[in-house]
Design a protein around this motif. Sequence first.
Motif, short mmCIF file in Angstrom:
data_model
loop_
_atom_site.label_atom_id
_atom_site.label_comp_id
_atom_site.label_asym_id
_atom_site.label_seq_id
_atom_site.Cartn_x
_atom_site.Cartn_y
_atom_site.Cartn_z
N LEU A 1 36.16 54.50 47.32
CA LEU A 1 34.84 54.55 47.93
C LEU A 1 34.74 53.64 49.14
O LEU A 1 34.06 53.96 50.13
CB LEU A 1 33.77 54.19 46.89
N PHE A 2 35.43 52.50 49.11
CA PHE A 2 35.48 51.63 50.29
C PHE A 2 36.17 52.35 51.45
O PHE A 2 35.75 52.25 52.61
CB PHE A 2 36.23 50.33 49.97
N ALA A 3 37.23 53.09 51.13
CA ALA A 3 37.93 53.85 52.17
C ALA A 3 37.04 54.93 52.76
O ALA A 3 37.04 55.17 53.98
CB ALA A 3 39.21 54.47 51.59
N VAL A 4 36.26 55.60 51.90
CA VAL A 4 35.32 56.61 52.39
C VAL A 4 34.28 55.96 53.30
O VAL A 4 33.92 56.50 54.35
CB VAL A 4 34.63 57.33 51.22
N ALA A 5 33.81 54.76 52.91
CA ALA A 5 32.84 54.05 53.74
C ALA A 5 33.43 53.69 55.09
O ALA A 5 32.74 53.74 56.12
CB ALA A 5 32.36 52.79 53.02
N ARG A 6 34.71 53.35 55.10
CA ARG A 6 35.35 52.92 56.34
C ARG A 6 35.74 54.09 57.23
O ARG A 6 35.56 54.05 58.46
CB ARG A 6 36.60 52.08 56.01
N PHE A 7 36.27 55.18 56.63
CA PHE A 7 36.83 56.25 57.44
C PHE A 7 36.09 57.59 57.31
O PHE A 7 36.29 58.47 58.14
CB PHE A 7 38.31 56.47 57.06
N GLY B 1 25.86 54.33 48.53
CA GLY B 1 24.87 53.74 49.43
C GLY B 1 25.54 53.00 50.57
O GLY B 1 25.10 53.06 51.73
N LEU B 2 26.62 52.30 50.26
CA LEU B 2 27.38 51.58 51.29
C LEU B 2 27.99 52.56 52.28
O LEU B 2 28.04 52.29 53.49
CB LEU B 2 28.47 50.73 50.64
N VAL B 3 28.44 53.71 51.79
CA VAL B 3 28.99 54.74 52.68
C VAL B 3 27.91 55.21 53.66
O VAL B 3 28.14 55.29 54.88
CB VAL B 3 29.53 55.93 51.86
N ILE B 4 26.73 55.53 53.13
CA ILE B 4 25.66 56.05 53.98
C ILE B 4 25.15 54.98 54.95
O ILE B 4 24.67 55.29 56.04
CB ILE B 4 24.53 56.61 53.11
N SER B 5 25.29 53.70 54.58
CA SER B 5 24.87 52.63 55.49
C SER B 5 25.69 52.61 56.76
O SER B 5 25.29 52.00 57.76
CB SER B 5 24.96 51.27 54.78
#
Length: 492
Positions: A195-201, A248-252
């Motif tokens: 999920l962190f990777a999705v948020a980043r890329f 939520g972090l991804v959408i931010s």
Amino acid sequence: MENAELAGLGAAVLLAGLLARAGRRWSLPAVPCYMLVGILLGPGTPGPVLVDHPDDVSLVAALGLVLLLFHLGVEFPVDQVLGGGRRLFAAAACSISLNVCAGLLLGLALGWGGAEALVIAGALGISSSAIVTKSLIELHRLTNAETPVILGIIVLEDLFLAFYLAALSPVLADASSPAELAEKVGVSFGFLVLLFAVARFGARAVAALIGSREDELLAVLTVGLTVAVAGVSQDVGVSDAIGALMIGLVISRTEVRERVQRLVTPLRDVFAAVFFVAFGLTIDVSALGPVAVPVAAAVCVTLVANVGAGLITARLFGFNQRAAANIGLTVLGRGEFSLILATLALTAGLDERLGPFVALYVLVLAVLSPLAATHSRYLARVLPDWLLRPGWRYVREETISTSCTHLDQIKVTETGVRECPECVVRGDDWVELRLCVTCGHVGCCDDSPHHHASRHAARTGHPIIQSLQPGEDWRWCFPDETLVRAPMSADR
């Protein structure tokens, strides 16, 4: 859900809202008001019962939990955290470590079990963002020098919560062997990394998936994605809360962040109220008595740990006693995250005493925290000088303000000059030296015979001077008549 239960839940939420509105007169946060209505009108308390079977409203309550964590992720200020500097990370690490370790030791001392001790550690370790922010606003401390540090600490606590939930999920799943536990821990953190990777890329792809010019469709797509990710998280052994926080972090990181935040906030508030009321419905009031002594111990432990963290933070940033007391007592409140951990623990079948314990603990601190923060000056009076930065010379009951409006004129912060040139020309002595941070002029202080620093400021209109005394880094703004601290991110 049966019609009777639906009507009862609606009435309970309505009464919770009315009680919260009344509580505003005494500056009480809404969360304990919601819980109290659930406790008083639930099946575990003598008297009228609005909802006979709390399990029937569990799905609606789960939506409140999911939206609460999702909104936290959307609001997460990544840039603020990254720009906070080493001192902020050190202060947050000290605060989290002191509170979590103290909670873990208390949990072990209670003898309720290892998994229960980890839940207690988390419940005692995470401050309530809502209660802390509300206290700062109502006490008019948004311009205090310590306030950005307080906000930075609670933001980093929120980030810590993500990792703690990921680490706790396998424990709550009750792995049968060390190998199975290691496997579940690996899956939890693997999902977190994904999920962190999705948020980043992958933020652009997510924005394309949910993006719409119509607010209605954007809200529907966002909530659908959030609930789906939360459900998948639960299916792979990670809590639904962590999945919601991470999406939520991804959408931010997308361009629809502000619209999503505006649209989801009312939904979060409504369903979060249902979540807190539903948690109160599960509490048997007769179970509060047996946990009264453990709760009293937990409150004392939290108070000591937070005051200690406040002192360490004040020393790191060069604050005085009043700021140290403000930090320690403002972050005392516990609320939504403690209740989330208790809910997850009860769902996993851990000791039933955790529910009443966390409920009473949150209720006590929700009342105590605003009162303690309001009267922090009394604690400041008894804090000895040696606990803070050596050489502090200002009144311990005054906190340094950041309300100066001339920070954009700070251009010079260092100089090699170690004498007052005008005093040298006159053949006179001086007491201390001051640096004009606009042009670099060095002059003597107002305790000196000629006041060259303040005369330079009056003549040129340059607003801010900085002390050149060894061990001092304070600044004074003449127009605003206030002490000024360096930006929080300016690490020494």
